[in-house]
Design an enzyme around this catalytic site. Structure first.
Site, short mmCIF file in Angstrom:
data_model
loop_
_atom_site.label_atom_id
_atom_site.label_comp_id
_atom_site.label_asym_id
_atom_site.label_seq_id
_atom_site.Cartn_x
_atom_site.Cartn_y
_atom_site.Cartn_z
N HIS A 1 46.15 43.46 48.76
CA HIS A 1 45.00 43.95 47.98
C HIS A 1 45.45 44.88 46.86
O HIS A 1 45.25 46.09 46.91
CB HIS A 1 44.02 44.66 48.94
CG HIS A 1 42.77 45.14 48.31
ND1 HIS A 1 42.19 44.55 47.20
CD2 HIS A 1 41.93 46.17 48.65
CE1 HIS A 1 41.09 45.20 46.89
NE2 HIS A 1 40.91 46.19 47.74
N CYS B 1 37.61 48.44 43.06
CA CYS B 1 38.25 47.25 43.64
C CYS B 1 37.59 45.96 43.15
O CYS B 1 38.10 44.88 43.43
CB CYS B 1 38.22 47.32 45.16
SG CYS B 1 38.83 48.89 45.76
#
Ligand SMILES: [Zn+2]
Lengths: 130, 382
Positions: B330, B83
């Site tokens: 996200h 991420c």
């Protein structure tokens, strides 16, 4: 996951084999080439005790596909008396009752089935200490 | 090293964007950034993407993306740090310009998560496969364990977590690019379904598609491209143990602290100088841990920051004015660049209804896995 991958992990998962660093004494689980504490590369084989204490935990309600039949289940980080920490499911109890500080025993259990062939992967799970 | 500036930005809306493919998303963000700076050549492209391979079966993303924007021939690299891939792409581009190797570098991030892949399983590959995922843990599960340890050590409550979601949705409601641009009530968060105890659904960031891109050049060239460049004053990247079990204190994100210290040192600033920050709130507990590790609040005090308004717009140190990962969305590889874009806009007065008045120095922190990697950048409006 092809089966050699499972086979390689058998010493650590079936027998809780770990390594004690000859340089600094740290117990490293599972064994690896270099000590994470002192970067020493000399180890002696050692076995973890089949017991420990919960450091932190959760109850997985939304599970990965392979574990959906088992949800909800508790997963915890357990510290053994040797100071090694491992992640494991905690079973044979109300998952909501698993909390930091809880004493557990580690037992040999089926963990999952691997790949299309459904090879059985065994290892350890924690249960409440007797 | 040369001083480096961001001179333009481009970003797609974040959300379930069924009409756009991985390459469409990248191209939209990249072309917007190039057009804003009126640039028709690049020396290099750095693309952050966690897993084109697993999400859509596409690897070799560097040349694919260069080709998609008519730049076949240009150097292009794909970087990955789960991420944190976007933040690491920005750092890689920064170092390339700072070193003098390139003058015009596009740093981009992209992820296409809604094309049918088993998202939980793909994200879990950012955890340790043999020691964590093998036992049936998920990413919400890992952060839930961090949350429980934080509760144990600091008295943090479920309500403290919920306030982070409430605050970030309040910010995101002002962001037209946010996936969930609407407010949520505390009671809604507290009543949402449990994903992994003690993390409820509304304390978790969503599954998203999206892309973001920024254009970097030497500071001394910046005025060719914009009247309002933003200087990158510092960058810091750090790692921690891959397995959460191996961290001395599972409630403390040591890689976040280390990456912050490195970025602060390079920038010659401290936490007290930061006027606006974007931090990696993949789960509500992560924002609490990150603002503590970055020194924006005292260790153990992070739990109060959203409720008291300290980290809300209008507060002393507004955090996640974009809505954060929670409300904005996200798309994992795009997140680090999107965070940089929010700070870029804040520091040049372009954040609209979310503007932090007079902000001159800002920070963005982007995290990989359960905190095994973290990258921080410090920016200054010039
Ligand atoms: Zn050692």
């Amino acid at each position: 996951m092809p089966s050699p991958r499972n086979w390689r992990e058998i010493p650590a998962r079936y027998r809780l084999e770990a390594a004690r660093c000859r340089g600094c004494g740290k117990v490293v689980y599972p064994a690896r080439r270099a000590c994470p504490a002192c970067r020493g590369q000399e180890f002696e084989k050692t076995m973890l005790s089949w017991k420990g204490k919960v450091v932190t935990s959760t109850v997985v309600q939304v599970a990965p596909t392979e574990f959906q039949m088992e949800a909800p289940y508790a997963v915890a980080i357990v510290e053994t008396p040797e100071g090694a920490r491992l992640m494991t499911q905690v079973v044979d109890c109300d998952p909501g009752a698993v909390q930091p500080g809880m004493e557990v025993a580690l037992v040999f259990r089926l963990i999952r089935r691997e790949g299309h062939g459904g090879i059985l992967c065994y290892g350890f799970k924690a249960v409440p200490a007797a | 090293m040369r001083e480096v500036a961001i001179v333009s930005a481009g970003m797609t809306r974040f959300g379930e964007l069924w009409e756009s493919s991985l390459r469409d998303l990248f191209a939209e963000a990249a072309l917007e950034a190039l057009a804003a700076a009126k640039v028709d050549r690049l020396d290099s492209i750095v693309v952050g993407c966690m897993s084109g391979g697993q999400f859509v079966g596409q690897e070799h993303i560097g040349p694919l993306m260069a080709d998609q924007i008519g730049m076949a021939g240009v150097a292009a690299t794909h970087v990955e740090s789960a991420c944190a891939s976007g933040g690491v792409a920005l750092r890689t581009a920064f170092l390339e310009v700072a070193s003098g190797a390139s003058d015009l570098v596009l740093a981009a991030g992209v992820e296409k998560m809604t094309d049918g892949a088993d998202v939980t399983a793909v994200l879990a590959t950012a955890a340790d496969q043999e020691l964590e995922a093998f036992h049936g843990i998920t990413f919400p599960g890992l952060y839930a364990m961090i949350a429980r340890a934080h509760m144990q050590a600091n008295g943090t409550t479920e309500e403290d977590l919920a306030w982070v979601a409430v605050k970030n949705h309040r910010h995101g409601a002002l962001n037209p690019k946010a996936q969930f641009a609407r407010e949520v009530k505390l009671e809604e968060v507290m009543k949402s379904s449990m994903v992994s105890d003690p993390l409820r659904l509304l304390c978790c960031s969503p599954v998203s598609d999206g892309a973001a891109a920024v254009l970097l050049c030497p500071l001394e060239h910046a005025k060719r491209y914009t009247d309002h460049p933003v200087k990158i004053r510092g960058t810091g990247l750090a790692t921690s143990t891959m397995a959460l079990a191996d961290r001395k204190d599972p409630a403390f994100l040591d890689a976040v602290q280390l990456s912050g210290e490195r970025a602060y040192k390079m920038a010659g600033v401290g936490p007290a100088d930061i006027q606006v920050a974007e931090v990696h709130d993949c789960f509500a507990i992560a924002e609490i841990c990150c603002i503590e590790a970055l020194g924006l609040v005292e260790k153990g005090a992070g739990r109060h920051a959203a409720r008291t308004g300290l980290t809300a717009l209008g507060g002393k140190i507004p955090v996640n004015t974009s809505g954060g990962l929670k409300s904005k969305g996200h798309p994992v590889g795009a997140t680090g660049i999107a965070q940089a874009i929010e700070i870029f806009e804040q520091l040049r007065g372009g954040a609209g209804a979310r503007q932090v008045k007079g902000a001159r120095i800002g920070l963005a922190q982007n995290m990989g896995g359960s905190g095994a990697s973290s990258v921080v950048h410090v920016f200054e409006g010039v």
